[in-house]
Scaffold this motif. Structure first.
Motif: not given
Ligand SMILES: [Fe+2]
Ligand SMILES: [Fe+2]
Length: 325
Positions: A94-95, A106-107, A111, A98, A300
């Motif tokens: 994860p950034r 958005e992530r 994906m 995130d 994620l």
């Protein structure tokens, strides 16, 4: 439903013990997960052990649902499955953004957008034969005849905001109080109208290892409170990757002259899942990480598992039909 056919050393030993009531093996246990001699063998064994938490089997005593020997083996098989899935997605980190609702949404959308796995829906829309689509529907029935159930395990593990949003999705999946609109009922009705068996579990013996693993992963995420982030990430990826493919499925089923009831299952999902994806990604996963930021990585991971296992099922079936992926 009866216990499925064994597919190797482990299931050959475990299934007769389950139908025999575990009398001789109560203290000795059911054996080790590592005894499985193939992916098929491990997948069918795990699928059957988890199924004791859903509707069970006519030839297995309901009391075995909580038998310690059942849980010892399930624990091992799930640990192995989880380890393999985590290893495959070890690069998914994860950034910082995130950990916020907006950044995570958005992530997740990115994906799903970037997913370039083979599409069974596209194949059904354009070139699949009726036999191929019937086979696909039989594989899919392992999931669609329970559909929302594995995610329902997650409900008691959530606080109010996330729980209420999840229940909004689940209420739709369960027909908003009308059993005739319940999604797994719509699928069963479509199967029956298409001349296929709509009996719960009827097609399990035909299901590929990829299909069983896809279903076992979903149950595993739902059944472990620890994995609630991944369960909801999986839900988000299911919902966000459903609307377009459902439209393609509906077109393909119409092209091949399938019964309107089968088409309706998919047309229902074109609109329903366009709404569900917003709820699942933003109101459920977004709200979850706002409260529990440490779960962002698992959200994620769950989404990646969903896309990955669907791609594996698609690759497997297309190869079986000798179709290009
Ligand atoms: Fe649904
Ligand atoms: Fe949905």
């Amino acid at each position: 439903m009866l216990i499925p056919q064994a597919r190797g050393t482990l299931s050959e030993r475990v299934f007769p013990q389950l139908t025999g009531g575990l009398e001789d093996t109560a203290s000795a246990g059911l054996g080790r997960g590592g005894d499985a001699d193939s992916r098929d063998d491990a997948a069918v064994t795990l699928w059957a052990l988890q199924e004791l938490h859903y509707r069970g089997f006519d030839d297995v005593d309901d009391a075995l649902e909580w038998h310690p020997a059942v849980h010892a083996l399930r624990w091992e098989l799930e640990a192995d499955l989880e380890a393999r899935l985590r290893e495959r997605h070890a690069d998914l980190v994860p950034r910082p953004e995130d950990h916020t609702a907006e950044g995570l949404a958005e992530r997740l959308f990115a994906m799903v957008e970037a997913d370039d796995g083979p599409s069974l829906a596209r194949h059904v829309e354009t070139t699949a034969t009726r036999d191929e689509v019937e086979e696909l529907l039989r594989h899919r029935s392992v999931y669609h005849l329970k559909e929302a159930d594995p995610t329902t395990w997650v409900v008691p593990r959530l606080e109010a905001t996330v729980k209420a949003a999840l229940m909004e999705v689940q209420l739709d999946e369960y027909g908003g109080g009308d059993p005739a609109r319940l999604h797994h009922h719509l699928f069963a009705r479509g199967l029956a109208a298409s001349g296929l068996s709509a009996d719960y579990g009827a097609t399990v013996d035909e299901a590929s290892a990829a299909v069983l693993e896809q279903n076992a992963a979903l149950s595993m995420l739902g059944l472990h409170r620890r994995l609630r982030g991944a369960a909801l990430g999986h839900l988000a990826a299911v919902e966000a990757s459903s609307s377009g493919p459902s439209r393609r499925m509906a077109r393909g089923l119409q092209r091949l002259g399938f019964a309107p009831e089968m088409v309706e299952y998919y047309t229902e999902h074109v609109e329903a899942d366009a709404a569900h994806e917003q709820l699942a990604v933003r109101a459920i996963c977004g709200a979850l990480v706002e409260r529990e930021p440490h779960l962002a990585g698992d959200v994620l991971l769950g989404a990646a598992i969903c896309l990955d296992l669907e791609a594996r099922t698609a690759t497997d079936l297309l190869a079986r039909w000798d179709r290009a992926a």
